[in-house]
Design an enzyme around this catalytic site. Structure first.
Site, PDB file in Angstrom:
ATOM      1  N   ARG A 239      55.436   3.989  -6.819  1.00  0.00           N
ATOM      2  CA  ARG A 239      56.867   4.150  -6.924  1.00  0.00           C
ATOM      3  C   ARG A 239      57.765   2.988  -7.443  1.00  0.00           C
ATOM      4  O   ARG A 239      57.519   1.957  -7.059  1.00  0.00           O
ATOM      5  CB  ARG A 239      57.669   4.877  -5.696  1.00  0.00           C
ATOM      6  N   GLU A 268      64.721   5.852 -11.919  1.00  0.00           N
ATOM      7  CA  GLU A 268      63.964   6.491 -12.949  1.00  0.00           C
ATOM      8  C   GLU A 268      65.128   7.872 -13.325  1.00  0.00           C
ATOM      9  O   GLU A 268      65.560   8.141 -12.438  1.00  0.00           O
ATOM     10  CB  GLU A 268      62.827   7.208 -12.356  1.00  0.00           C
ATOM     11  N   HIS A 286      55.926   8.213 -15.978  1.00  0.00           N
ATOM     12  CA  HIS A 286      55.560   8.762 -14.778  1.00  0.00           C
ATOM     13  C   HIS A 286      54.685  10.054 -15.143  1.00  0.00           C
ATOM     14  O   HIS A 286      54.832  11.058 -14.783  1.00  0.00           O
ATOM     15  CB  HIS A 286      56.846   9.216 -14.024  1.00  0.00           C
TER      16      HIS A 286
HETATM   17  P1  NAD Z   1      47.783   7.377   0.461  1.00  0.00           P
HETATM   18  O1  NAD Z   1      48.910   7.645   1.564  1.00  0.00           O
HETATM   19  O2  NAD Z   1      46.559   7.619   0.824  1.00  0.00           O
HETATM   20  O3  NAD Z   1      47.697   5.596   0.381  1.00  0.00           O
HETATM   21  C1  NAD Z   1      48.766   4.998   0.905  1.00  0.00           C
HETATM   22  C2  NAD Z   1      48.330   3.587   1.623  1.00  0.00           C
HETATM   23  O4  NAD Z   1      49.356   2.854   1.864  1.00  0.00           O
HETATM   24  C3  NAD Z   1      47.769   3.883   2.883  1.00  0.00           C
HETATM   25  O5  NAD Z   1      46.650   3.183   2.964  1.00  0.00           O
HETATM   26  C4  NAD Z   1      48.810   3.222   4.003  1.00  0.00           C
HETATM   27  O6  NAD Z   1      48.108   2.653   4.899  1.00  0.00           O
HETATM   28  C5  NAD Z   1      49.274   2.203   2.773  1.00  0.00           C
HETATM   29  N1  NAD Z   1      50.468   1.489   3.308  1.00  0.00           N
HETATM   30  C6  NAD Z   1      51.597   2.308   3.773  1.00  0.00           C
HETATM   31  N2  NAD Z   1      52.513   1.443   3.964  1.00  0.00           N
HETATM   32  C7  NAD Z   1      52.253   0.057   3.785  1.00  0.00           C
HETATM   33  C8  NAD Z   1      52.605  -1.073   3.928  1.00  0.00           C
HETATM   34  N3  NAD Z   1      53.924  -1.328   4.437  1.00  0.00           N
HETATM   35  N4  NAD Z   1      52.134  -2.372   3.567  1.00  0.00           N
HETATM   36  C9  NAD Z   1      50.649  -1.967   3.135  1.00  0.00           C
HETATM   37  N5  NAD Z   1      50.181  -0.964   3.082  1.00  0.00           N
HETATM   38  C10 NAD Z   1      50.882   0.432   3.308  1.00  0.00           C
HETATM   39  O7  NAD Z   1      48.661   7.668  -0.729  1.00  0.00           O
HETATM   40  P2  NAD Z   1      47.978   7.624  -2.133  1.00  0.00           P
HETATM   41  O8  NAD Z   1      47.409   8.926  -2.596  1.00  0.00           O
HETATM   42  O9  NAD Z   1      47.065   6.504  -2.452  1.00  0.00           O
HETATM   43  O10 NAD Z   1      49.207   7.490  -2.998  1.00  0.00           O
HETATM   44  C11 NAD Z   1      50.060   6.378  -2.954  1.00  0.00           C
HETATM   45  C12 NAD Z   1      51.353   6.356  -3.830  1.00  0.00           C
HETATM   46  O11 NAD Z   1      51.235   6.692  -5.212  1.00  0.00           O
HETATM   47  C13 NAD Z   1      51.966   7.808  -3.039  1.00  0.00           C
HETATM   48  O12 NAD Z   1      52.815   7.422  -1.838  1.00  0.00           O
HETATM   49  C14 NAD Z   1      52.876   7.824  -4.601  1.00  0.00           C
HETATM   50  O13 NAD Z   1      54.434   7.471  -4.143  1.00  0.00           O
HETATM   51  C15 NAD Z   1      52.347   7.413  -5.513  1.00  0.00           C
HETATM   52  N6  NAD Z   1      51.866   8.299  -6.492  1.00  0.00           N
HETATM   53  C16 NAD Z   1      52.161   8.173  -7.832  1.00  0.00           C
HETATM   54  C17 NAD Z   1      51.665   9.388  -8.781  1.00  0.00           C
HETATM   55  C18 NAD Z   1      52.178   9.076 -10.257  1.00  0.00           C
HETATM   56  O14 NAD Z   1      52.180  10.107 -11.194  1.00  0.00           O
HETATM   57  N7  NAD Z   1      52.735   7.803 -10.653  1.00  0.00           N
HETATM   58  C19 NAD Z   1      50.961  10.121  -8.397  1.00  0.00           C
HETATM   59  C20 NAD Z   1      50.528  10.400  -7.010  1.00  0.00           C
HETATM   60  C21 NAD Z   1      50.952   9.388  -6.210  1.00  0.00           C
END
Ligand code: NAD
Length: 321
Positions: A239, A268, A286
């Site tokens: 994000r 964005e 995105h």
């Molecule tokens: P997920 O929940 O599986 O993984 C997120 C990880 O971040 C987890 O392992 C969690 O423990 C860790 N985390 C949370 N807070 C933290 C902190 N303060 N410090 C360190 N680690 C921390 O999610 P995911 O499926 O891997 O997706 C991650 C992010 O990617 C989503 O939240 C979303 O915002 C973004 N995303 C973007 C797109 C895109 O089109 N660009 C698509 C899907 C997801």
């Protein structure tokens, strides 16, 4: 039962709604609706649920106009567009679509890394602009992916897939920082959990995969950028708000780091001033999860949550823990 879908979702989701006799109205917006647009649409009927997108801010003002809502089903993995505290207070069940786009986002992330190391986008711009006058051994010299140390900030669903592609494909050394230890990826790729400062100092390519939370907002800022290698690349497909974009522009201009590739932006779709002028940056709108496979899976999961809440009072993929 009647729900509002802020913008069209793939037919596979609409079909499940039809089969379950849940009727729907779909917002006819050409671009992401504003709060005013949403309020106007939601006032028209007494809806039981809403399917929202990451561009829809769902807060007190919106919820006040739809008192009968039982489910907010977000067509997205991230849910920073939702006021979770307010939803919790009102007892509204809230879901996301975890795991639906991990492969797509991971592949896009690796594509961005490779586009930076190979200078592919710069090369394309160079040829199209008519500057290519013949082979030159010093033209757009890139750098190998092989042998690079990868630093993942966040290693959940997407980070895990990125680690696997890079370790299996390039033999990359994977370092990761997360608040949860990822035993699976450690076993599969010999990834090592490190303090975040060590990742900043040692990684050749840093890739962000955390949700946008108060604890991750502006994790990348002028101080953390200054601790990275001057040869480092930064990738963001998580994000936009995880990076202080103004600080990143300054760091790229002043060669504090070598380059960056961004699929998401702090404000964005607006870009921070100067970002689009930099040649050491790749920008995509995105689209990391924009694949038919991911979109269909997202539609299925989003709708299954709606059906489960409206028919059985149970949410499947709750974001409220
Ligand atoms: P997920 O929940 O599986 O993984 C997120 C990880 O971040 C987890 O392992 C969690 O423990 C860790 N985390 C949370 N807070 C933290 C902190 N303060 N410090 C360190 N680690 C921390 O999610 P995911 O499926 O891997 O997706 C991650 C992010 O990617 C989503 O939240 C979303 O915002 C973004 N995303 C973007 C797109 C895109 O089109 N660009 C698509 C899907 C997801």
């Amino acid at each position: 039962m009647h729900i509002f879908i802020t913008r069209k979702i793939p037919d596979v989701g609409l079909k499940i709604l039809d089969e379950n006799n849940i009727s729907y109205d779909i917002g006819n917006f050409k671009k992401p609706p504003t709060k005013k647009d949403l309020i106007k649409s939601l006032k028209k009927k007494n809806y039981d649920g809403i399917i929202t997108f990451l561009t829809d801010t769902i807060d007190k003002e919106i919820l006040d106009v739809c008192p009968n809502i039982k489910i907010i089903a977000n067509f997205s993995v991230g849910f920073n567009n939702l006021d979770i505290e307010e939803l919790k207070k009102r007892g509204i069940m809230t879901s996301n679509t975890p795991g639906t786009s991990s492969i797509a986002v991971a592949e896009h992330t690796v594509a961005l890394m490779m586009s930076l190391t190979t200078r592919l986008v710069e090369g394309d711009r160079f040829v199209r602009s008519g500057k290519y006058k013949g082979w030159d051994p010093e033209l757009l010299v890139g750098t190998d992916m092989k042998g690079k140390i990868i630093g993942l900030i966040g290693c959940g669903e997407i980070g895990t897939e990125v680690a696997k592609i890079l370790n299996k494909g390039f033999g990359s050394k994977i370092l990761y920082y997360d608040i949860v230890k990822n035993n699976k990826i450690e076993e599969e790729t010999k990834a090592e959990l490190k303090e975040i400062d060590e990742i900043f100092k040692t990684a050749d390519i840093i890739s962000l995969h955390v949700p946008l939370l108060p604890s991750t907002t502006h994790l990348i800022n002028k101080d953390t950028l200054s601790t990275m290698k001057s040869s480092a690349f930064l990738i963001n497909t998580s994000r936009g708000g995880v990076i202080n974009e103004k600080d990143l522009v300054n760091a790229l201009k002043n060669k504090i780091i070598r380059g960056a590739a961004l699929d998401v932006f702090e404000y964005e779709p607006k870009l921070c001033s100067g970002l689009n002028k930099l040649s050491n940056v790749i920008l995509t709108p995105h689209i990391a999860s924009s694949r038919a496979s991911a979109r269909n899976q997202m539609a299925e999961i989003v709708v299954k949550n709606v059906v489960s809440v409206l028919k059985e009072g149970k949410v499947i993929n709750s974001v409220i823990k």
